[in-house]
Design a protein around this motif. Sequence first.
Motif, PDB file in Angstrom:
ATOM      1  N   MET A   1      24.817 -13.631  56.765  1.00  0.00           N
ATOM      2  CA  MET A   1      25.093 -13.011  55.452  1.00  0.00           C
ATOM      3  C   MET A   1      26.394 -12.214  55.529  1.00  0.00           C
ATOM      4  N   ALA A   2      27.256 -12.462  54.536  1.00  0.00           N
ATOM      5  CA  ALA A   2      28.596 -11.862  54.580  1.00  0.00           C
ATOM      6  C   ALA A   2      28.542 -10.345  54.568  1.00  0.00           C
ATOM      7  N   LEU A   3      27.587  -9.763  53.831  1.00  0.00           N
ATOM      8  CA  LEU A   3      27.484  -8.308  53.756  1.00  0.00           C
ATOM      9  C   LEU A   3      27.213  -7.701  55.128  1.00  0.00           C
ATOM     10  N   ILE A   4      26.389  -8.372  55.925  1.00  0.00           N
ATOM     11  CA  ILE A   4      26.099  -7.881  57.278  1.00  0.00           C
ATOM     12  C   ILE A   4      27.375  -7.872  58.112  1.00  0.00           C
ATOM     13  N   GLY A   5      28.188  -8.906  57.941  1.00  0.00           N
ATOM     14  CA  GLY A   5      29.468  -8.948  58.650  1.00  0.00           C
ATOM     15  C   GLY A   5      30.390  -7.827  58.238  1.00  0.00           C
ATOM     16  N   ASP A   6      30.422  -7.527  56.944  1.00  0.00           N
ATOM     17  CA  ASP A   6      31.244  -6.414  56.454  1.00  0.00           C
ATOM     18  C   ASP A   6      30.786  -5.098  57.069  1.00  0.00           C
ATOM     19  N   PHE A   7      29.468  -4.877  57.075  1.00  0.00           N
ATOM     20  CA  PHE A   7      28.927  -3.636  57.618  1.00  0.00           C
ATOM     21  C   PHE A   7      29.153  -3.545  59.123  1.00  0.00           C
ATOM     22  N   THR A   8      29.013  -4.669  59.824  1.00  0.00           N
ATOM     23  CA  THR A   8      29.209  -4.677  61.278  1.00  0.00           C
ATOM     24  C   THR A   8      30.637  -4.287  61.634  1.00  0.00           C
ATOM     25  N   LYS A   9      31.606  -4.819  60.898  1.00  0.00           N
ATOM     26  CA  LYS A   9      33.010  -4.466  61.147  1.00  0.00           C
ATOM     27  C   LYS A   9      33.269  -2.989  60.834  1.00  0.00           C
ATOM     28  N   GLY A 159      22.025   2.594  43.912  1.00  0.00           N
ATOM     29  CA  GLY A 159      22.786   1.491  44.498  1.00  0.00           C
ATOM     30  C   GLY A 159      23.826   0.969  43.530  1.00  0.00           C
ATOM     31  N   TYR A 160      23.444   0.871  42.268  1.00  0.00           N
ATOM     32  CA  TYR A 160      24.408   0.429  41.251  1.00  0.00           C
ATOM     33  C   TYR A 160      25.556   1.426  41.126  1.00  0.00           C
ATOM     34  N   LEU A 161      25.206   2.714  41.049  1.00  0.00           N
ATOM     35  CA  LEU A 161      26.236   3.748  40.875  1.00  0.00           C
ATOM     36  C   LEU A 161      27.162   3.824  42.085  1.00  0.00           C
ATOM     37  N   LEU A 162      26.577   3.789  43.292  1.00  0.00           N
ATOM     38  CA  LEU A 162      27.394   3.859  44.502  1.00  0.00           C
ATOM     39  C   LEU A 162      28.254   2.613  44.660  1.00  0.00           C
ATOM     40  N   GLY A 163      27.666   1.453  44.399  1.00  0.00           N
ATOM     41  CA  GLY A 163      28.426   0.208  44.511  1.00  0.00           C
ATOM     42  C   GLY A 163      29.613   0.197  43.569  1.00  0.00           C
ATOM     43  N   ARG A 164      29.369   0.626  42.349  1.00  0.00           N
ATOM     44  CA  ARG A 164      30.446   0.681  41.354  1.00  0.00           C
ATOM     45  C   ARG A 164      31.551   1.626  41.801  1.00  0.00           C
ATOM     46  N   TRP A 189      26.389  -8.691  41.317  1.00  0.00           N
ATOM     47  CA  TRP A 189      25.150  -8.674  42.091  1.00  0.00           C
ATOM     48  C   TRP A 189      25.415  -8.371  43.560  1.00  0.00           C
ATOM     49  N   ARG A 190      26.523  -8.885  44.081  1.00  0.00           N
ATOM     50  CA  ARG A 190      26.880  -8.592  45.472  1.00  0.00           C
ATOM     51  C   ARG A 190      27.271  -7.125  45.640  1.00  0.00           C
ATOM     52  N   VAL A 191      28.003  -6.604  44.663  1.00  0.00           N
ATOM     53  CA  VAL A 191      28.394  -5.189  44.703  1.00  0.00           C
ATOM     54  C   VAL A 191      27.159  -4.303  44.587  1.00  0.00           C
ATOM     55  N   TRP A 192      26.250  -4.663  43.704  1.00  0.00           N
ATOM     56  CA  TRP A 192      25.016  -3.901  43.527  1.00  0.00           C
ATOM     57  C   TRP A 192      24.170  -3.920  44.800  1.00  0.00           C
ATOM     58  N   LEU A 193      24.054  -5.090  45.417  1.00  0.00           N
ATOM     59  CA  LEU A 193      23.277  -5.197  46.650  1.00  0.00           C
ATOM     60  C   LEU A 193      23.878  -4.330  47.751  1.00  0.00           C
ATOM     61  N   ALA A 194      25.191  -4.374  47.891  1.00  0.00           N
ATOM     62  CA  ALA A 194      25.856  -3.564  48.920  1.00  0.00           C
ATOM     63  C   ALA A 194      25.640  -2.076  48.645  1.00  0.00           C
ATOM     64  N   GLY A 195      25.713  -1.683  47.379  1.00  0.00           N
ATOM     65  CA  GLY A 195      25.482  -0.285  47.035  1.00  0.00           C
ATOM     66  C   GLY A 195      24.058   0.151  47.332  1.00  0.00           C
ATOM     67  N   THR A 196      23.099  -0.727  47.093  1.00  0.00           N
ATOM     68  CA  THR A 196      21.702  -0.408  47.365  1.00  0.00           C
ATOM     69  C   THR A 196      21.456  -0.263  48.858  1.00  0.00           C
ATOM     70  N   VAL A 197      22.086  -1.132  49.643  1.00  0.00           N
ATOM     71  CA  VAL A 197      21.966  -1.029  51.106  1.00  0.00           C
ATOM     72  C   VAL A 197      22.504   0.316  51.581  1.00  0.00           C
ATOM     73  N   MET A 198      23.543   0.830  50.938  1.00  0.00           N
ATOM     74  CA  MET A 198      24.097   2.129  51.299  1.00  0.00           C
ATOM     75  C   MET A 198      23.227   3.273  50.787  1.00  0.00           C
ATOM     76  N   ALA A 199      22.555   3.069  49.651  1.00  0.00           N
ATOM     77  CA  ALA A 199      21.762   4.140  49.047  1.00  0.00           C
ATOM     78  C   ALA A 199      20.541   4.496  49.877  1.00  0.00           C
ATOM     79  N   VAL A 200      19.950   3.512  50.553  1.00  0.00           N
ATOM     80  CA  VAL A 200      18.714   3.756  51.303  1.00  0.00           C
ATOM     81  C   VAL A 200      18.913   4.798  52.411  1.00  0.00           C
ATOM     82  N   PRO A 201      19.884   4.637  53.323  1.00  0.00           N
ATOM     83  CA  PRO A 201      20.046   5.648  54.376  1.00  0.00           C
ATOM     84  C   PRO A 201      20.632   6.968  53.885  1.00  0.00           C
TER      85      PRO A 201
END
Length: 232
Positions: A1-9, A159-164, A189-201
């Motif tokens: 998944m591309a998002l995992i690659g972005d976060f790993t880098k 997640g939506y607010l942070l992603g935006r 949807w990709r931006v929202w998902l990435a924001g949600t992943v950041m919102a949890v921690p």
Amino acid sequence: MALIGDFTKALAQLLDRRFLLVLAQALGLTVALLMSLAAGAGWLIGFLPETVALPLIGEVTLPLSGLGVFAVGAVLAASTFLMIPVAAAFVGLFLETVAEAVERRHYPGIVARTQRGWRETIGETLLFALALMAINIAALAVYLLAGPLAPLLFYALNGYLLGREYFMTVAARHLPMAEARRLRRRFRWRVWLAGTVMAVPLTVPVLNLVIPVLGVATFTHQFHRLRARAAA
């Protein structure tokens, strides 16, 4: 998944000197603010009268020294809970520094179109923080009615607010605002998902100090990847 690659880098660059400088600045400003609040609380107690007249009781002597110690102690105790969210807010002042550090290492051939000035940065950071608080307060009734679904709604909304915010922070460095918004909407949807992943921690102490830095770094990689995909 591309998002995992972005976060790993982004995670691999966490010990970058510029990343650590942002964290140190945020922590220093946080400690300074909390110490100022403690000193201010003790100072304000000094303006209280030594005695007050209470109905049916008469004059009562206030233990000013005890109240002063209590006020300072209360602020210091609250700092245990305030330090992380306040520091995370201060990190927002330096998010563009993080984006620049990522681009220098991973995208050296790409030059930012524009950079925000300090006045604009402070204004936008305050507006975003106030908007985030106001929206969550307004949604509090929904959270209470949602029962077990409340955490999911909380993470989805934030997640939506942070992603935006994070995506637009990076995109505005390279694109006119109208074009940046079109790119975000195309990949909403990709931006929202990435924001949600950041919102949890962000709800986890200590992690929510580091996440804004990792978040912007992750969105910097995501922006350049999605921009290249849109141009292909």
